[in-house]
Design a protein around this motif. Structure first.
Motif, PDB file in Angstrom:
ATOM      1  N   ILE A  40       0.869  -1.182   0.000  1.00  0.00           N
ATOM      2  CA  ILE A  40       0.000   0.000   0.000  1.00  0.00           C
ATOM      3  C   ILE A  40       0.899   1.223   0.000  1.00  0.00           C
ATOM      4  O   ILE A  40       1.720   1.388   0.898  1.00  0.00           O
ATOM      5  N   GLU A  41       0.756   2.056  -1.001  1.00  0.00           N
ATOM      6  CA  GLU A  41       1.533   3.291  -1.114  1.00  0.00           C
ATOM      7  C   GLU A  41       0.543   4.452  -1.048  1.00  0.00           C
ATOM      8  O   GLU A  41      -0.090   4.802  -2.048  1.00  0.00           O
ATOM      9  N   PRO A  42       0.367   5.055   0.149  1.00  0.00           N
ATOM     10  CA  PRO A  42      -0.676   6.071   0.338  1.00  0.00           C
ATOM     11  C   PRO A  42      -0.390   7.424  -0.298  1.00  0.00           C
ATOM     12  O   PRO A  42      -1.284   8.256  -0.375  1.00  0.00           O
ATOM     13  N   THR A  43       0.808   7.638  -0.744  1.00  0.00           N
ATOM     14  CA  THR A  43       1.154   8.889  -1.442  1.00  0.00           C
ATOM     15  C   THR A  43       2.015   8.522  -2.642  1.00  0.00           C
ATOM     16  O   THR A  43       3.186   8.885  -2.711  1.00  0.00           O
ATOM     17  N   ILE A  63      -1.054  -4.345  -5.330  1.00  0.00           N
ATOM     18  CA  ILE A  63      -0.484  -3.036  -5.017  1.00  0.00           C
ATOM     19  C   ILE A  63      -1.599  -2.015  -5.059  1.00  0.00           C
ATOM     20  O   ILE A  63      -2.358  -1.947  -6.029  1.00  0.00           O
ATOM     21  N   PHE A  64      -1.683  -1.231  -3.995  1.00  0.00           N
ATOM     22  CA  PHE A  64      -2.643  -0.139  -3.918  1.00  0.00           C
ATOM     23  C   PHE A  64      -1.861   1.162  -3.888  1.00  0.00           C
ATOM     24  O   PHE A  64      -1.051   1.378  -2.988  1.00  0.00           O
ATOM     25  N   GLU A  75       0.370   9.745 -15.145  1.00  0.00           N
ATOM     26  CA  GLU A  75       1.776   9.484 -15.482  1.00  0.00           C
ATOM     27  C   GLU A  75       2.183   8.078 -15.041  1.00  0.00           C
ATOM     28  O   GLU A  75       2.865   7.355 -15.779  1.00  0.00           O
ATOM     29  N   LEU A  76       1.739   7.681 -13.860  1.00  0.00           N
ATOM     30  CA  LEU A  76       2.048   6.344 -13.355  1.00  0.00           C
ATOM     31  C   LEU A  76       1.409   5.266 -14.231  1.00  0.00           C
ATOM     32  O   LEU A  76       2.057   4.287 -14.589  1.00  0.00           O
ATOM     33  N   LYS A  77       0.158   5.450 -14.596  1.00  0.00           N
ATOM     34  CA  LYS A  77      -0.520   4.469 -15.458  1.00  0.00           C
ATOM     35  C   LYS A  77       0.193   4.334 -16.805  1.00  0.00           C
ATOM     36  O   LYS A  77       0.301   3.234 -17.352  1.00  0.00           O
ATOM     37  N   ALA A  78       0.706   5.440 -17.314  1.00  0.00           N
ATOM     38  CA  ALA A  78       1.378   5.424 -18.617  1.00  0.00           C
ATOM     39  C   ALA A  78       2.690   4.637 -18.580  1.00  0.00           C
ATOM     40  O   ALA A  78       3.152   4.149 -19.617  1.00  0.00           O
ATOM     41  N   GLU A  87      -2.080  -7.567  -9.149  1.00  0.00           N
ATOM     42  CA  GLU A  87      -3.328  -6.822  -9.183  1.00  0.00           C
ATOM     43  C   GLU A  87      -3.050  -5.408  -8.678  1.00  0.00           C
ATOM     44  O   GLU A  87      -2.548  -5.219  -7.574  1.00  0.00           O
ATOM     45  N   ALA A  88      -3.327  -4.431  -9.504  1.00  0.00           N
ATOM     46  CA  ALA A  88      -3.031  -3.047  -9.149  1.00  0.00           C
ATOM     47  C   ALA A  88      -4.315  -2.248  -9.018  1.00  0.00           C
ATOM     48  O   ALA A  88      -5.243  -2.415  -9.803  1.00  0.00           O
TER      49      ALA A  88
END
Length: 103
Positions: A40-43, A63-64, A75-78, A87-88
């Motif tokens: 889990i990456e909250p930021t 990964i959340f 940008e991250l999705k790209a 599973e993201a």
């Protein structure tokens, strides 16, 4: 960078962790025997820790990533880090909502 963009970065403490630092942190966790199946990456910002975690933790299958800046999520999705074995879930969350949850 526009004045309003710069002001927003200061207001929200916008700092992108350098990829090399994220990789070193994850490597240290591996050395300590940390083997998460969920991250889990909250930021998550532009995803530097997510990239490092995917490279370091072969045990991770979910990964959340949560971010208040929708441009960073795009940008991250790209970057297309994710594959079928992980599973993201990348979430845009308004700052006001986060503060209501935790404060």
């Amino acid at each position: 960078m526009t004045h309003s963009t710069h002001k927003a970065k200061i207001e929200y403490g916008d700092f992108q962790t350098p990829v090399e630092l994220a990789k070193r942190v994850c490597q240290k966790l591996v050395e300590l025997g940390v083997m998460p199946d969920v991250i889990i990456e909250p930021t998550c910002g532009i995803g530097n820790f997510i990239e490092a975690a995917l490279d370091s933790f072969q045990s991770a299958n979910k990964i959340f990533g949560i971010e208040i800046n929708p441009d960073y999520l795009e940008e991250l999705k790209a970057k297309q880090y994710f594959n079928a074995s992980v599973e993201a879930c990348l979430l845009f969350c308004k700052f006001e909502y986060i503060t209501k949850l935790f404060l």
